[in-house]
Design a protein around this motif. Structure first.
Motif, PDB file in Angstrom:
ATOM      1  N   ALA A  53      -3.905  -5.566  -2.586  1.00  0.00           N
ATOM      2  CA  ALA A  53      -3.520  -4.190  -2.264  1.00  0.00           C
ATOM      3  C   ALA A  53      -3.254  -3.386  -3.536  1.00  0.00           C
ATOM      4  N   LEU A  54      -2.699  -4.027  -4.560  1.00  0.00           N
ATOM      5  CA  LEU A  54      -2.511  -3.332  -5.836  1.00  0.00           C
ATOM      6  C   LEU A  54      -3.848  -2.962  -6.458  1.00  0.00           C
ATOM      7  N   MET A  55      -4.856  -3.802  -6.257  1.00  0.00           N
ATOM      8  CA  MET A  55      -6.168  -3.598  -6.863  1.00  0.00           C
ATOM      9  C   MET A  55      -7.090  -2.737  -6.015  1.00  0.00           C
ATOM     10  N   ARG A  56      -6.892  -2.708  -4.710  1.00  0.00           N
ATOM     11  CA  ARG A  56      -7.903  -2.241  -3.769  1.00  0.00           C
ATOM     12  C   ARG A  56      -8.429  -0.852  -4.057  1.00  0.00           C
ATOM     13  N   ARG A  62       0.825  -1.210   0.000  1.00  0.00           N
ATOM     14  CA  ARG A  62       0.000   0.000   0.000  1.00  0.00           C
ATOM     15  C   ARG A  62       0.856   1.257   0.000  1.00  0.00           C
ATOM     16  N   GLN A  63       1.933   1.250   0.789  1.00  0.00           N
ATOM     17  CA  GLN A  63       2.813   2.419   0.817  1.00  0.00           C
ATOM     18  C   GLN A  63       3.443   2.661  -0.550  1.00  0.00           C
ATOM     19  N   THR A  64       3.872   1.578  -1.189  1.00  0.00           N
ATOM     20  CA  THR A  64       4.491   1.719  -2.510  1.00  0.00           C
ATOM     21  C   THR A  64       3.485   2.217  -3.532  1.00  0.00           C
ATOM     22  N   LYS A  65       2.287   1.684  -3.474  1.00  0.00           N
ATOM     23  CA  LYS A  65       1.259   2.115  -4.429  1.00  0.00           C
ATOM     24  C   LYS A  65       0.909   3.588  -4.210  1.00  0.00           C
ATOM     25  N   ASN A 104       0.498 -14.452   0.864  1.00  0.00           N
ATOM     26  CA  ASN A 104       1.113 -13.127   0.777  1.00  0.00           C
ATOM     27  C   ASN A 104       0.992 -12.532  -0.617  1.00  0.00           C
ATOM     28  N   VAL A 105       1.120 -13.367  -1.650  1.00  0.00           N
ATOM     29  CA  VAL A 105       0.938 -12.858  -3.010  1.00  0.00           C
ATOM     30  C   VAL A 105      -0.508 -12.406  -3.215  1.00  0.00           C
TER      31      VAL A 105
END
Length: 328
Positions: free
Chosen positions: A311-314, A274-277, A304-305
């Protein structure tokens, strides 16, 4: 735009030998989990092909690339020390893996997808310019970083590598590049393979300071990773002002992984994603491609994947739901 997914069943044809930790079942477990959670149907599956060899040769010694293909044509066997085994198909599949990552980059740059996850093998971040290491043949992320600068004109590429093992290959191929900033969070090299990634390794020439190694003591947990992220990682990213972010997404810092000694939980990986996104949204118009590296406990790797992908999609899904409720 949604999240793109790079995957091919051909990746299952890379056989490393009996008892090898980087095994076919790693991807099989992930795919099974994504199907069970319905994420498999929620992403945009991207078609891709093997990379043009010129992009591999741009970062690897062509003589080394020739040697990989020759060994595989001869039926496979062992490559360099600690590289693991290869079979007759491995070189072609490694080239396909590179092609998948480059396709993910193209899809993001061309706004076909918002971001992308590349479920590829063999992994890449240990492969150096002229030798294989750590189960890796070609440097998927290093090649992609160079590709973004050369094919798409990106002036500042950020690589974040949170695999528990230092990404020595990516570092060695990019440490003199002022247009590529590599940040590595990993278990301290005094305690874990490959024995590189000390804090004093900072890049060279005009790129000095554009290699940031953050070695962590064994048993570092979510709280420790968050503290280092907020104190060191995020300020460095803000100073660099990236235009594209690549993640070397290893999940072997997880608490259940058999090859290391870290205590990161699923919540920790979710938080870092989330931080990276968020940073990608702030600096890069959301342009982010994540590439699978390590992770060797099948259950926790798959979990984890799945969380990483969610998280990338959320935020996209939430934005879409809000728009639907608002009548847009």
């Amino acid at each position: 735009m949604g999240t793109g997914l790079i995957y091919s069943e051909r990746f299952l044809e890379h056989r490393t030998g009996p008892g090898h930790p980087e095994r076919v079942e790693r991807l099989s477990a992930i795919v099974e989990r994504l199907r069970k959670t319905h994420q498999w149907d929620e992403v945009q599956h991207l078609a891709f092909k093997p990379a043009d060899r010129k992009w591999i040769d741009a970062m690897h010694d062509p003589a080394y690339v020739d040697r990989v293909f020759e060994i595989c044509r001869d039926g496979g066997g062992q490559l360099d020390e600690h590289a693991g085994g290869v079979c007759s198909e491995s070189a072609d599949i490694a080239r396909l893996a590179v092609g998948g990552v480059l396709r993910g980059c193209d899809a993001v740059m061309e706004q076909e997808v918002h971001n992308a996850l590349c479920l590829v093998r063999p992994p890449g971040h240990h492969a150096e310019r002229d030798r294989s290491m750590g189960f890796c043949l070609f440097g998927n992320v290093a090649i992609a970083a160079n590709y973004l600068t050369r094919a798409h004109g990106i002036k500042r590429v950020l690589v974040i590598d949170w695999d528990v093992h230092h990404g020595n290959g990516t570092q060695h191929m990019t440490e003199d590049r002022a247009d590529i900033f590599c940040i590595n969070l990993h278990q301290h090299p005094m305690t874990l393979y490959p024995g590189t990634g000390y804090a004093h390794e900072r890049g060279s020439g005009a790129a000095e300071g554009l290699t940031l190694n953050l070695p962590l003591d064994p048993h570092a947990n979510d709280e420790r990773y968050r503290a280092v992220w907020m104190e060191r990682v995020e300020p460095a990213i803000r100073e660099f002002v990236p235009q594209f972010i690549l993640i070397s997404a290893g999940f072997d810092a997880g608490i259940d992984d058999p090859l290391a000694s870290m205590n990161v939980t699923t919540d920790g990986f979710r938080w870092m994603t989330r931080q990276t996104k968020t940073l990608a949204e702030e600096f890069c118009r959301g342009r982010l491609v994540s590439v699978l590296e390590g992770g060797y406990d099948l259950r926790s790797l798959a979990e984890n994947v799945s969380v990483h992908l969610r998280a990338l999609m959320r935020e996209e899904q939430q934005d879409g739901l809000m728009a639907m409720k608002a009548g847009f």
